[in-house]
Each structure stands twice: as structure tokens, then as C-alpha cells.
Design an enzyme around this catalytic site. Structure first.
Site, mmCIF file in Angstrom:
data_model
loop_
_atom_site.group_PDB
_atom_site.id
_atom_site.type_symbol
_atom_site.label_atom_id
_atom_site.label_comp_id
_atom_site.label_asym_id
_atom_site.label_seq_id
_atom_site.Cartn_x
_atom_site.Cartn_y
_atom_site.Cartn_z
ATOM 1 N N THR A 18 0.818 -1.221 0.000
ATOM 2 C CA THR A 18 0.000 0.000 0.000
ATOM 3 C C THR A 18 0.845 1.262 0.000
ATOM 4 O O THR A 18 0.537 2.240 -0.678
ATOM 5 C CB THR A 18 -0.914 -0.013 1.248
ATOM 6 N N SER A 62 1.914 -7.800 -0.734
ATOM 7 C CA SER A 62 2.740 -8.607 0.168
ATOM 8 C C SER A 62 2.253 -10.051 0.274
ATOM 9 O O SER A 62 3.010 -10.927 0.689
ATOM 10 C CB SER A 62 2.831 -7.955 1.542
ATOM 11 N N THR A 94 1.392 -4.327 4.304
ATOM 12 C CA THR A 94 1.182 -4.652 5.721
ATOM 13 C C THR A 94 0.533 -6.018 5.930
ATOM 14 O O THR A 94 0.575 -6.553 7.035
ATOM 15 C CB THR A 94 0.287 -3.593 6.395
ATOM 16 N N ASP A 95 -0.074 -6.581 4.881
ATOM 17 C CA ASP A 95 -0.847 -7.818 5.076
ATOM 18 C C ASP A 95 -0.016 -8.945 5.675
ATOM 19 O O ASP A 95 -0.539 -9.760 6.439
ATOM 20 C CB ASP A 95 -1.431 -8.296 3.729
#
Ligand code: ASP
Length: 331
Positions: A18, A62, A94-95
Site C-alpha cells: 500500500t 505482500s 502490511t498484510d
């Protein structure tokens, strides 16, 4: 006068996510497009902390990162440290940060800080958090106080230990929490304060070959044993069970788990998101005491995804069930 040439060298690896996502004209949705150099150019004042070495390493969501990508990243980080970098920042989606940061925690043996960051709001939105997170991450990576603590995750002005942190919200900039311990530190007005100093976990050597597949299975109400029965047949080399509470499963799944645990390592984690697996409290069928007595290996404080990372890397290094049990006994 201290110039930027005198500052510690920090290598900044961009992997996408992101923080790097914008939209191209005429397309729907944002996708990872920006590399390390462009990301750093958007952050004011970084020269105050570090001399920067941008590395565009991957450009992906990710969820598409693999063990191969991370082993290559760990090797490259190690090489930059040997060549003189004081710290490294990894900028990604961030996932999967709670998993990738833990892989780096285990694979990078040098004491130099490795700091993983990302953003919850992409650059096209009002109030993107990427620039502030990147600035904070560089600040931590350049700091000698962050040496020897293992990999860290920095977002929202908080510093988390990779072994504890989890993403707990789909969109909030305060999505990252460390349920068992809280953040190990924080930043205010560029001052970095550590409240807790974590000791390094025993590391794992870089895998020489492919990482064997390990399944992660979450228990839920009324779950049967069909999936457990298929794990071996599908070629998995290990299983992590995310159990109820402190280490509990439906009693009727125990025979299948015991059979599997005799052939491949089966690690018992909790689906609760915080706290250690119990070892000596409950005696009902399907309890933690019964499962451990039948060969399951308690995950300690590691959540399911992190237990799967450790098990995968141990198996990649040729560990058998007994060695896996010994390593997890110290967690
Ligand atoms: N939503 C994700 C992020 O926060 C996308 C990803 O993980 O790549 O970056």
C-alpha cells in the site's frame, strides 16, 4: 558540523504494498508502483538520521511474497551489513508484515537493526501514513539502541518486536498490536524510547533449498477430522493447528492429530491472538494436556502464522520431529 556523510548508512529495501501503491490513468484500484528511491524522496528530514541506500527489491502485494523472496532479502541485508550498512529498513505491504518480519528475525544473524514498515493508507488518500512510518523506521534503523533486539516493526510511531506483532485491523493506521507484550518502544518528536529490550531468539540458518510446505489449520466449532486426515496425503511436511483457547480441539479430532503427529511435526498454537499455549491445566478430552501427551508440540507464545514460519524454516534445514520439539520448548 555533522554532515549527512557522517550519519550511519541505512539500506532501504522496497517490496511494494500500500505504501507504494498509486493508480495509473484509466485503471481501477491502486497497485504497487513506487520504488525505494521515490518513496524516500517523499519523506522530509531523513538526512537528519541517516545516509540512505535505496534498493528496489520487489514490487508486489505482500501476499505474493514467498520464502524464496525473503531468503534472498535476508542474504542481501546480511551482505549490506558486511559492506558497512548500520541498519536496514524493509518497506512492504502490511498484510504479511507479521510473518515477513519474523522470517527476517530468524534469518538475519547480525545485530544491526532490521526494521519493517508499511502503510495502511495509500498515497492517493487523505492523510497517508507511509511517509511518517518510513521516517520513523529510518530513525529506528539508524539507532545504536536498536541493535541486538531482533527484527522490529515500526508503524504509527510504535516499535514492535517481530515475534509478538500482528495486524489486527483491516484499515486503521493503528492496526499493529503486540498482544502478549505491548510495543517494545515508541517515538515522540523523533526521540526513540525503548520500554522493553528483547533478547535475540536463536536464529535459523538460511535455507539451502526449497522450504517444505507447512499447513495452518484453524479449529472452529464442530470441526471434524477430514482436513487433518488429508494433510499427510497432500504432501505437507508439517502442520500448525490454531486451537481454541489455551490449546484445545474437539475431542473427536484427537486420534487423527495423534496419527499425524507420529509422522510429521504437528505444532499446537492458539487462535485467540494472545498468550502462551497452556501445558498443564486441563484434563478433558481434546485438552492441551492430552494433545501434548499424544505428540503435539506447544507453540509457546507464537501465534499460528509465526509458528508456521519457525516450523517451515526448521524443516528447510532438515530438522526432524525431536529437533523441532527442542526448539519450540524454548519459545
Ligand atoms: N493492504 C496491503 C498493505 O497494507 C496490501 C499488501 O499487503 O501488499 O500494504
Amino acid at each position: 558540523m555533522v554532515t549527512v556523510q557522517d550519519r550511519p548508512l541505512v539500506a532501504v529495501f522496497s517490496l511494494g504494498g500500500t505504501i507504494a501503491s498509486t493508480n495509473a490513468r484509466g485503471t481501477d484500484g491502486v497497485t504497487p508502483r513506487l520504488g525505494a528511491e521515490e518513496l524516500l524522496a517523499g519523506v522530509p528530514g531523513l538526512d537528519d538520521f541517516a545516509k540512505l541506500e535505496p534498493v528496489a527489491f520487489r514490487r508486489t502485494a505482500s501476499g505474493d511474497l514467498t520464502f524464496d523472496d525473503l531468503a534472498a532479502l535476508a542474504a542481501e541485508i546480511g551482505a549490506r551489513f558486511e559492506a558497512g550498512a548500520a541498519g536496514a529498513v524493509v518497506v512492504q505491504g502490511t498484510d504479511t508484515i507479521e510473518e515477513t518480519s519474523f522470517v527476517l528475525d530468524l534469518l538475519v544473524s547480525a545485530p544491526n537493526p532490521v526494521v519493517v514498515t508499511g502503510a495502511m493508507r495509500n498515497p492517493t488518500l487523505a492523510g497517508p501514513d507511509g511517509p511518517a512510518n518510513l521516517r520513523a523506521a529510518v530513525r529506528v534503523a539508524a539507532s545504536s539502541e536498536a541493535r541486538g533486539l531482533g527484527a522490529l516493526v515500526v508503524l504509527n510511531d510504535e516499535v514492535h518486536a517481530a515475534r509478538f506483532v500482528a495486524k489486527t485491523h483491516t484499515s486503521s493506521p493503528a492496526a499493529f498490536r503486540s498482544a502478549p507484550a505491548g510495543p517494545v518502544g515508541w517515538l515522540v518528536e523523533d526521540r526513540l524510547r525503548f520500554a522493553v529490550r528483547t533478547e535475540r531468539l536463536p536464529g535459523v540458518p538460511l535455507p539451502a533449498g526449497p522450504v517444505p510446505p507447512v499447513a495452518l489449520l484453524t479449529m472452529s466449532l464442530g470441526e471434524g477430522d477430514r482436513l487433518i486426515g488429508q494433510v499427510g496425503a497432500l504432501g505437507y511436511a508439517g502442520l500448525v493447528v490454531e486451537s481454541f483457547g489455551g490449546g484445545h480441539v474437539p475431542s473427536w479430532t484427537v486420534p487423527a492429530l495423534e496419527r499425524l503427529a507420529a509422522t510429521i511435526p504437528v505444532v499446537l498454537a492458539s487462535r485467540t491472538g494472545g498468550g502462551d499455549i497452556l501445558q498443564a491445566t486441563y484434563g478433558f478430552p481434546g485438552s492441551e494436556r492430552e494433545l501434548i501427551a499424544r505428540g503435539l508440540i506447544p507453540a509457546g507464545f507464537l501465534n499460528g502464522p509465526k509458528a508456521r514460519i519457525l516450523l517451515s524454516l526448521l524443516l528447510a534445514n532438515g530438522a526432524g520431529i525431536d529437533e523441532v520439539r527442542t526448539v519450540f520448548a524454548d519459545i
